[in-house]
Write an enzyme that holds these catalytic residues in place. Structure first.
Site, PDB file in Angstrom:
ATOM      1  N   GLY A  75      -7.052  -6.596  -2.482  1.00  0.00           N
ATOM      2  CA  GLY A  75      -8.288  -6.659  -3.264  1.00  0.00           C
ATOM      3  C   GLY A  75      -8.496  -5.391  -4.067  1.00  0.00           C
ATOM      4  CG  ASP A  88     -12.620  -0.148   4.753  1.00  0.00           C
ATOM      5  OD1 ASP A  88     -13.131  -1.262   4.511  1.00  0.00           O
ATOM      6  OD2 ASP A  88     -12.048   0.527   3.875  1.00  0.00           O
TER       7      ASP A  88
HETATM    8  C1  S3P Z   1     -11.905   0.520  -1.287  1.00  0.00           C
HETATM    9  C2  S3P Z   1     -13.235   0.288  -1.291  1.00  0.00           C
HETATM   10  C3  S3P Z   1     -13.940  -0.482  -0.248  1.00  0.00           C
HETATM   11  C4  S3P Z   1     -13.081  -0.654   0.989  1.00  0.00           C
HETATM   12  C5  S3P Z   1     -11.660  -1.009   0.675  1.00  0.00           C
HETATM   13  C6  S3P Z   1     -11.018   0.041  -0.213  1.00  0.00           C
HETATM   14  C7  S3P Z   1     -11.320   1.296  -2.396  1.00  0.00           C
HETATM   15  O1  S3P Z   1     -14.274  -1.755  -0.770  1.00  0.00           O
HETATM   16  O2  S3P Z   1     -13.642  -1.610   1.853  1.00  0.00           O
HETATM   17  O3  S3P Z   1     -10.897  -1.090   1.868  1.00  0.00           O
HETATM   18  O4  S3P Z   1     -10.185   1.794  -2.273  1.00  0.00           O
HETATM   19  O5  S3P Z   1     -11.992   1.450  -3.423  1.00  0.00           O
HETATM   20  P1  S3P Z   1     -15.546  -1.975  -1.741  1.00  0.00           P
HETATM   21  O6  S3P Z   1     -15.412  -1.083  -2.876  1.00  0.00           O
HETATM   22  O7  S3P Z   1     -15.479  -3.410  -2.105  1.00  0.00           O
HETATM   23  O8  S3P Z   1     -16.737  -1.666  -0.897  1.00  0.00           O
END
Ligand code: S3P
Length: 442
Positions: A100, A328
């Site tokens: 993601g 996390d």
């Molecule tokens: C991350 C941001 C977080 C985190 C993900 C990594 C990043 O998500 O939960 O594991 O590297 O920017 P969100 O930005 O959706 O909160």
């Protein structure tokens, strides 16, 4: 089907280093690719997600070479950046697996390209909401559409999706509806491709690795309170980047030592970025014996050694405004809560529902199966610290943090805990089983 079996551990001890920070590794590849010059990254996380980011930029014509890979030497990656406008259209869609972070942040860069590109992912990534990033990028001029048209884009947008970029983009003044480092980062990177100043504001501060790294790459970024101002500016390769250990990976070891008897763990060279240390604050509030030593604050990402000893933990309340600093770490905090005296309440954890799996459901299902007293009220999680668990067969639900949190739970459970589907751990911590096993004394 890869499985991990955990037996009750007498103690949990060690002096260890955890692999490089996932968030910083992604950003180093992305910024290095659109910077001018060569970036050498030391301590890069060779997890599946970060490898997807490398693969994506290679497909867009960036020369990325791996220099070393063995346990003694930290992984070094060299990126031959081609500047903001040096990417070329990939000849196939970019498949991003489970990542993601890659998908959301890369959209910010692709928004400023004058080519079209399709992004796809695995089953879990295909269920992750993308409207939070596509909406503001569309206001800047990018066109982002679902690849399969029947998916009601007005309600939500899910991968696979196609992005048609535009250069230059329009600058934007935007307040994020949810605190999200991924969305913020996408907008900051899109801001580099706009013809003016973009102003981005978050309701609560999320991790600030992109801001810090942009400054290192000489971007024109200014921080005014909760507002981030970014102007079109070229990035100059920084030369070397040292990636600290990932505090989110360290968290499993910190909680494991805190809940075990007569145990002590030191995690050396862990990142202690102030926007990531919610786990330290919470463990201290739970009265864990925790010490920070060897702090290094002169680098753009601060580091330290973190030592945690077996402690009589007490339950704590985690307010919604603390969540971005420990998003996390919430699954493993739930495990700590089970072994704490009194109750722990985690308020407003709705963002946990849109991670690799719904982490509220995955952790509740697993911990209940092991006998924990845990329930939800809406998006609040309430845990009564019973101090005991019974080994059971649990599932990762395809989520790396659920899998590793259940390994921690298994240490103190009576009998054997079997965790199914643990291949997802490779996403962020390929060496987890070996390192975790080495710290256990049975
Ligand atoms: C991350 C941001 C977080 C985190 C993900 C990594 C990043 O998500 O939960 O594991 O590297 O920017 P969100 O930005 O959706 O909160």
């Amino acid at each position: 089907m890869p499985t991990i079996i955990i037996n009750t551990a007498r103690e949990f001890n060690g002096i260890i280093e955890v692999p490089g920070d996932k968030s910083i590794s992604h950003r180093a590849v992305m910024l290095g690719s659109i910077a001018e010059g060569i970036t050498e990254i030391k301590g890069f996380l060779m997890g599946e997600d970060c490898l997807r980011t490398i693969e994506a930029f290679r497909k867009m014509g960036i020369d990325i070479r791996q220099r070393t890979e063995n346990r003694e030497q930290k992984t070094e990656i060299a990126i031959h950046g081609k500047g903001l406008r040096g990417l070329s259209a990939p000849n196939k869609e970019l498949y991003l697996g489970n990542s993601g972070t890659t998908m959301r942040i890369i959209l910010g860069i692709l928004a400023g390209q004058d080519f079209e590109c399709t992004l796809s992912g695995d089953e879990s990534l295909s269920k992750r909401p993308m409207k939070r990033v596509s909406e503001p990028l569309s206001l800047m001029g990018a066109i982002i559409t679902p690849k399969t048209k029947n998916r009601e884009p007005n309600i939500e947008l899910f991968p696979p999706l196609t992005i048609k970029g535009k250069y230059p983009l329009k600058p934007i003044k935007y307040k994020l509806p949810v605190a999200s480092a991924q969305v913020k980062s996408a907008l900051l990177l899109a801001g580099l491709y706009s013809n003016g100043t973009s102003e981005i504001e978050e309701p609560l501060q999320s991790r600030d690795h992109t801001e810090r790294m942009l400054k290192e790459f000489s971007a024109d970024i200014n921080i005014k309170g909760s507002k981030l101002l970014i102007k079109s500016s070229k990035l100059i390769a920084k030369g070397n980047i040292d990636i600290p250990g990932d505090i989110s990976s360290a968290a499993f070891f910190m909680v494991a030592a805190a809940i075990s008897k007569s145990s002590k763990i030191t995690i050396k060279n862990s990142g202690i970025n102030p926007t990531r240390i919610g786990i330290i604050d919470v463990l201290k509030r739970m009265e864990a014996k925790l010490a920070i030593t060897n702090e290094k604050r002169d680098y753009f990402e601060p580091t330290a050694d973190i030592t945690v000893e077996a402690s009589a933990l007490k339950g704590a309340t985690i307010e919604a405004d603390m969540i971005p600093k420990l998003i996390d770490e919430l699954p493993v905090i739930m495990v700590a809560a089970v072994f704490s005296k009194g109750s722990t309440v985690i308020k407003g954890a709705s963002e946990l529902r849109v991670k690799e799996t719904d982490r509220i459901v995955s952790m509740l299902t697993n911990l209940k199966r092991m006998g924990a007293d845990i329930k939800t009220e809406g998006d609040d999680i309430i845990i009564s610290g019973s101090g005991t668990l019974t080994g059971a067969e649990v599932d990762s639900f395809g989520d790396h943090r659920t899998a590793m949190s259940m390994a921690v739970a298994g240490l103190r459970a009576k009998g054997k805990t079997t965790i199914l589907n643990t291949d997802c751990i490779d996403k962020s911590f390929p060496e987890f089983e070996r390192l975790f096993g080495a710290c256990c004394a049975n």
